[in-house]
Design a protein around this motif. Structure first.
Motif, PDB file in Angstrom:
ATOM      1  N   ASP A 186     -22.447 -38.774 -68.593  1.00  0.00           N
ATOM      2  CA  ASP A 186     -21.565 -38.070 -67.663  1.00  0.00           C
ATOM      3  C   ASP A 186     -22.337 -37.020 -66.862  1.00  0.00           C
ATOM      4  O   ASP A 186     -22.141 -36.881 -65.652  1.00  0.00           O
ATOM      5  N   ALA A 187     -23.217 -36.268 -67.562  1.00  0.00           N
ATOM      6  CA  ALA A 187     -24.002 -35.244 -66.881  1.00  0.00           C
ATOM      7  C   ALA A 187     -24.925 -35.868 -65.845  1.00  0.00           C
ATOM      8  O   ALA A 187     -25.064 -35.361 -64.717  1.00  0.00           O
ATOM      9  N   GLU A 188     -25.560 -36.993 -66.202  1.00  0.00           N
ATOM     10  CA  GLU A 188     -26.455 -37.669 -65.268  1.00  0.00           C
ATOM     11  C   GLU A 188     -25.676 -38.242 -64.091  1.00  0.00           C
ATOM     12  O   GLU A 188     -26.131 -38.184 -62.941  1.00  0.00           O
ATOM     13  N   SER A 189     -24.479 -38.764 -64.398  1.00  0.00           N
ATOM     14  CA  SER A 189     -23.648 -39.286 -63.322  1.00  0.00           C
ATOM     15  C   SER A 189     -23.231 -38.179 -62.359  1.00  0.00           C
ATOM     16  O   SER A 189     -23.272 -38.353 -61.135  1.00  0.00           O
ATOM     17  N   ARG A 190     -22.876 -36.999 -62.913  1.00  0.00           N
ATOM     18  CA  ARG A 190     -22.516 -35.873 -62.055  1.00  0.00           C
ATOM     19  C   ARG A 190     -23.712 -35.405 -61.246  1.00  0.00           C
ATOM     20  O   ARG A 190     -23.588 -35.059 -60.061  1.00  0.00           O
ATOM     21  N   ARG A 191     -24.899 -35.385 -61.902  1.00  0.00           N
ATOM     22  CA  ARG A 191     -26.110 -34.960 -61.199  1.00  0.00           C
ATOM     23  C   ARG A 191     -26.420 -35.895 -60.041  1.00  0.00           C
ATOM     24  O   ARG A 191     -26.712 -35.447 -58.922  1.00  0.00           O
ATOM     25  N   LEU A 192     -26.348 -37.197 -60.297  1.00  0.00           N
ATOM     26  CA  LEU A 192     -26.611 -38.165 -59.232  1.00  0.00           C
ATOM     27  C   LEU A 192     -25.568 -38.056 -58.130  1.00  0.00           C
ATOM     28  O   LEU A 192     -25.884 -38.195 -56.948  1.00  0.00           O
ATOM     29  N   GLY A 193     -24.310 -37.796 -58.549  1.00  0.00           N
ATOM     30  CA  GLY A 193     -23.266 -37.601 -57.550  1.00  0.00           C
ATOM     31  C   GLY A 193     -23.530 -36.389 -56.690  1.00  0.00           C
ATOM     32  O   GLY A 193     -23.342 -36.422 -55.468  1.00  0.00           O
ATOM     33  N   ASP A 194     -23.984 -35.291 -57.326  1.00  0.00           N
ATOM     34  CA  ASP A 194     -24.316 -34.071 -56.578  1.00  0.00           C
ATOM     35  C   ASP A 194     -25.475 -34.326 -55.623  1.00  0.00           C
ATOM     36  O   ASP A 194     -25.461 -33.855 -54.474  1.00  0.00           O
ATOM     37  N   VAL A 195     -26.478 -35.049 -56.120  1.00  0.00           N
ATOM     38  CA  VAL A 195     -27.639 -35.367 -55.271  1.00  0.00           C
ATOM     39  C   VAL A 195     -27.194 -36.196 -54.071  1.00  0.00           C
ATOM     40  O   VAL A 195     -27.611 -35.933 -52.926  1.00  0.00           O
ATOM     41  N   ALA A 196     -26.336 -37.191 -54.328  1.00  0.00           N
ATOM     42  CA  ALA A 196     -25.862 -38.042 -53.235  1.00  0.00           C
ATOM     43  C   ALA A 196     -25.039 -37.238 -52.236  1.00  0.00           C
ATOM     44  O   ALA A 196     -25.158 -37.416 -51.019  1.00  0.00           O
ATOM     45  N   ARG A 197     -24.197 -36.325 -52.747  1.00  0.00           N
ATOM     46  CA  ARG A 197     -23.381 -35.501 -51.848  1.00  0.00           C
ATOM     47  C   ARG A 197     -24.250 -34.560 -51.015  1.00  0.00           C
ATOM     48  O   ARG A 197     -24.010 -34.381 -49.809  1.00  0.00           O
ATOM     49  N   ARG A 198     -25.279 -33.947 -51.672  1.00  0.00           N
ATOM     50  CA  ARG A 198     -26.161 -33.051 -50.924  1.00  0.00           C
ATOM     51  C   ARG A 198     -26.935 -33.824 -49.858  1.00  0.00           C
ATOM     52  O   ARG A 198     -27.114 -33.330 -48.737  1.00  0.00           O
TER      53      ARG A 198
END
Length: 226
Positions: free
Chosen positions: A52-64
């Motif tokens: 979940d943390a990695e998924s959120r991190r990748l999501g944040d990276v994609a959003r940024r």
């Protein structure tokens, strides 16, 4: 008969002891299995949390990344989009106070140097360069960056396009920002190092005073008029 009875008792006792031992071993095995299940459960929850943390991190990276791409002002398509969705209006490039300086300089040119021309709000990087160009010289790059984005209010050029005089008007809005004096000091130094005379016109100076300041500066500091 006694022997048989003893054998039966011994067999029963042995069976009981084996049963007790087996039950104890089974209980121990069950406890170990339960402990293992608990550890497996903990590991599974930790793994899910990590996913979940990695998924959120990748999501944040994609959003940024998407935000950067959508707001990158160096992208021409974004520039067009920004301008297309914004209301724009024309404003005075020179404020009301500075217009008086502009026309005083314009009249001075007509009278004294009719082949000269004047520009206003000129980026200093457009008419001041380092004396030599070395792409690996960090000091040159830093010096250019220090004055490049700064502007002079008015710039007079001769018939060959060479800058001969810079004019700064210190009107009522000149010192509105806290760093205005520091920025002015950088301008003075860059102009001095480039050999370009500078006239600093105080607020509410009259046309006659402006003309006198220009005459004095060009007589004492400037090279021969061309």
């Amino acid at each position: 008969m006694t022997t048989i009875l003893l054998l039966l008792i011994g067999f029963t006792a042995g069976f009981f002891i084996r049963t007790v031992r087996a039950k104890s071993q089974a209980d121990k095995a069950k406890r170990q299995a339960d402990a293992l299940d608990q550890q497996v459960g903990i590991l599974q929850r930790e793994l899910l949390a990590m996913r979940d943390a990695e998924s959120r991190r990748l999501g944040d990276v994609a959003r940024r990344k998407r935000f950067f791409e959508e707001n990158d002002v160096s992208d021409v398509e974004n520039q067009i989009r920004f301008i297309s969705h914004t209301e724009l209006r024309a404003v005075r490039p020179v404020n009301k106070e500075a217009v008086r300086v502009l026309y005083a300089l314009d009249e001075w040119i007509d009278t004294h140097q009719p082949y000269w021309r004047m520009a206003f709000e000129v980026s200093m990087g457009a008419f001041i360069k380092t004396s030599s160009y070395d792409p690996d010289d960090r000091m040159q790059k830093a010096a250019f960056s220090s004055y490049n984005s700064k502007r002079v209010d008015f710039l007079l050029i001769d018939r060959f396009g060479q800058p001969v005089l810079a004019v700064e008007y210190h009107g009522t809005g000149h010192d509105m920002s806290d760093d205005a004096p520091d920025r002015m000091e950088v301008k003075r130094l860059a102009l001095e190092r480039a050999g370009i005379p500078l006239v600093e016109v105080p607020a509410k100076a009259t046309k006659a005073e402006i003309v006198r300041m220009v005459d004095q500066k060009l007589t004492t500091d400037a090279p021969l008029a061309r």
